[in-house]
Design a protein around this motif. Structure first.
Motif, short mmCIF file in Angstrom:
data_model
loop_
_atom_site.label_atom_id
_atom_site.label_comp_id
_atom_site.label_asym_id
_atom_site.label_seq_id
_atom_site.Cartn_x
_atom_site.Cartn_y
_atom_site.Cartn_z
N GLY A 64 6.07 16.21 0.22
CA GLY A 64 6.35 16.52 -1.17
C GLY A 64 5.83 15.55 -2.20
N VAL A 65 5.17 14.47 -1.76
CA VAL A 65 4.67 13.46 -2.71
C VAL A 65 3.33 12.93 -2.22
CG1 VAL A 65 5.09 11.23 -3.82
CG2 VAL A 65 7.02 12.71 -3.25
N THR A 66 2.35 12.89 -3.12
CA THR A 66 1.09 12.21 -2.84
C THR A 66 0.67 11.49 -4.10
OG1 THR A 66 -0.28 14.10 -3.53
CG2 THR A 66 0.27 13.95 -1.17
N GLY A 67 -0.06 10.39 -3.92
CA GLY A 67 -0.52 9.69 -5.11
C GLY A 67 -1.31 8.45 -4.78
N THR A 68 -1.68 7.76 -5.86
CA THR A 68 -2.39 6.49 -5.74
C THR A 68 -1.79 5.49 -6.71
OG1 THR A 68 -4.05 7.09 -7.40
CG2 THR A 68 -4.59 7.57 -5.10
N LEU A 69 -1.82 4.24 -6.29
CA LEU A 69 -1.47 3.12 -7.15
C LEU A 69 -2.66 2.19 -7.11
CD1 LEU A 69 0.45 1.28 -8.79
CD2 LEU A 69 1.28 0.40 -6.60
N ASP A 107 -1.86 3.93 2.73
CA ASP A 107 -3.19 3.45 3.13
C ASP A 107 -3.63 2.49 2.04
OD1 ASP A 107 -3.59 4.98 5.50
OD2 ASP A 107 -4.01 6.73 4.26
N ILE A 108 -3.96 1.27 2.44
CA ILE A 108 -4.21 0.20 1.48
C ILE A 108 -5.66 -0.24 1.57
CG2 ILE A 108 -3.48 -2.10 0.74
CD1 ILE A 108 -0.92 -1.37 2.63
N VAL A 109 -6.31 -0.32 0.42
CA VAL A 109 -7.67 -0.84 0.33
C VAL A 109 -7.61 -2.04 -0.61
CG1 VAL A 109 -10.05 -0.37 -0.33
CG2 VAL A 109 -8.64 1.46 0.66
N ARG A 110 -7.90 -3.22 -0.05
CA ARG A 110 -7.85 -4.46 -0.84
C ARG A 110 -9.26 -4.97 -1.07
NH1 ARG A 110 -3.73 -4.82 2.90
NH2 ARG A 110 -1.66 -5.28 2.08
N SER A 111 -9.48 -5.48 -2.26
CA SER A 111 -10.72 -6.19 -2.56
C SER A 111 -10.33 -7.37 -3.45
CB SER A 111 -11.73 -5.28 -3.27
OG SER A 111 -11.33 -5.02 -4.60
N SER A 144 1.80 8.74 0.52
CA SER A 144 2.20 10.13 0.73
C SER A 144 3.45 10.20 1.60
CB SER A 144 1.07 10.92 1.38
OG SER A 144 0.78 10.40 2.66
N ARG A 145 4.11 11.28 1.45
CA ARG A 145 5.21 11.71 2.30
C ARG A 145 5.42 13.18 1.98
NH1 ARG A 145 11.23 10.41 0.97
NH2 ARG A 145 11.36 12.52 1.70
N GLU A 201 2.26 -5.74 -3.39
CA GLU A 201 2.62 -5.91 -1.97
C GLU A 201 4.11 -5.62 -1.77
OE1 GLU A 201 0.57 -6.36 0.53
OE2 GLU A 201 -1.24 -6.84 -0.59
N ASP A 202 4.96 -6.09 -2.69
CA ASP A 202 6.39 -5.81 -2.61
C ASP A 202 6.65 -4.31 -2.74
OD1 ASP A 202 6.86 -8.53 -2.34
OD2 ASP A 202 7.53 -8.80 -4.43
N TRP A 203 5.91 -3.64 -3.64
CA TRP A 203 6.08 -2.20 -3.82
C TRP A 203 5.71 -1.45 -2.53
CZ3 TRP A 203 3.05 2.11 -3.36
CH2 TRP A 203 3.61 3.30 -3.85
N ILE A 204 4.66 -1.87 -1.88
CA ILE A 204 4.23 -1.22 -0.64
C ILE A 204 5.34 -1.31 0.41
CG2 ILE A 204 2.62 -1.36 1.31
CD1 ILE A 204 0.50 -2.35 -0.81
N VAL A 205 5.91 -2.49 0.57
CA VAL A 205 6.98 -2.68 1.54
C VAL A 205 8.16 -1.76 1.21
CG1 VAL A 205 8.71 -4.33 2.40
CG2 VAL A 205 6.32 -5.03 2.16
N SER A 206 8.54 -1.71 -0.05
CA SER A 206 9.65 -0.86 -0.47
C SER A 206 9.33 0.62 -0.29
CB SER A 206 9.99 -1.14 -1.94
OG SER A 206 10.99 -0.27 -2.39
N ALA A 207 8.13 1.02 -0.66
CA ALA A 207 7.74 2.43 -0.53
C ALA A 207 7.80 2.88 0.93
CB ALA A 207 6.35 2.66 -1.10
N GLU A 208 7.32 2.02 1.82
CA GLU A 208 7.32 2.39 3.24
C GLU A 208 8.73 2.36 3.83
OE1 GLU A 208 2.84 1.10 4.60
OE2 GLU A 208 4.41 -0.43 4.74
N LYS A 209 9.50 1.33 3.50
CA LYS A 209 10.82 1.17 4.09
C LYS A 209 11.86 2.10 3.45
CE LYS A 209 14.44 -2.23 4.81
NZ LYS A 209 15.03 -3.43 4.26
N ASP A 210 11.95 2.05 2.13
CA ASP A 210 13.02 2.75 1.43
C ASP A 210 12.75 4.24 1.21
OD1 ASP A 210 14.25 0.26 1.28
OD2 ASP A 210 13.51 -0.12 -0.76
N TYR A 211 11.46 4.59 1.05
CA TYR A 211 11.13 5.97 0.71
C TYR A 211 10.30 6.66 1.78
CZ TYR A 211 12.92 4.43 -3.73
OH TYR A 211 13.74 3.93 -4.71
N LYS A 212 10.09 5.97 2.90
CA LYS A 212 9.37 6.54 4.05
C LYS A 212 7.98 7.04 3.69
CE LYS A 212 13.14 5.87 6.41
NZ LYS A 212 13.54 4.51 6.29
N MET A 213 7.34 6.34 2.77
CA MET A 213 5.97 6.67 2.37
C MET A 213 5.00 6.14 3.42
SD MET A 213 5.67 8.03 -0.74
CE MET A 213 6.72 8.28 -2.15
N HIS A 214 3.94 6.86 3.59
CA HIS A 214 2.80 6.37 4.37
C HIS A 214 1.82 5.80 3.36
CE1 HIS A 214 -0.35 6.03 7.31
NE2 HIS A 214 -1.16 6.61 6.45
#
Length: 100
Positions: A53-58, A37-41, A50-51, A22-35
């Motif tokens: 030049g960058v796409t991926g999954t965690l 999409d989160i799927v929680r179970s 994504s942004r 959850e902390d990583w998501i906040v940082s990725a969106e705020k600091d690195y302007k990543m979009h």
């Protein structure tokens, strides 16, 4: 495109791993302007990020952090630095949780 993979067994509780995620998501969106999409179970959190030049999954579960990313041409020369930074940030987050 350049690819990198981080597959790390974490040795902490699932709740702690989810907190780091959850902390990583906040940082990725705020600091690195990543979009993100989160799927929680109950079993895992999967983040598609994504942004330009960058796409991926965690994917994070009770045992591992698994990140797979593809970097576009402009980021290719930064691959070693990006991998080092991501690994250091994960090391620091894991240590902080273990030190509590």
């Amino acid at each position: 495109m350049s690819n990198f993979v981080i597959h790390r067994e974490h040795g902490i509780s699932k709740a702690q791993a989810f907190e780091i995620t959850e902390d990583w998501i906040v940082s990725a969106e705020k600091d690195y302007k990543m979009h993100c999409d989160i799927v929680r179970s109950d079993e895992q959190i999967r983040v598609n990020f994504s942004r330009a030049g960058v796409t991926g999954t965690l994917t994070v579960d009770d045992k591992v952090f698994d990140m797979q990313a593809k970097l576009g041409f402009l980021f290719k020369s930064f691959l070693p630095l990006i991998e080092k930074t991501v690994n250091q940030n994960l090391d620091n987050a894991l240590q902080a949780v273990k030190d509590r």
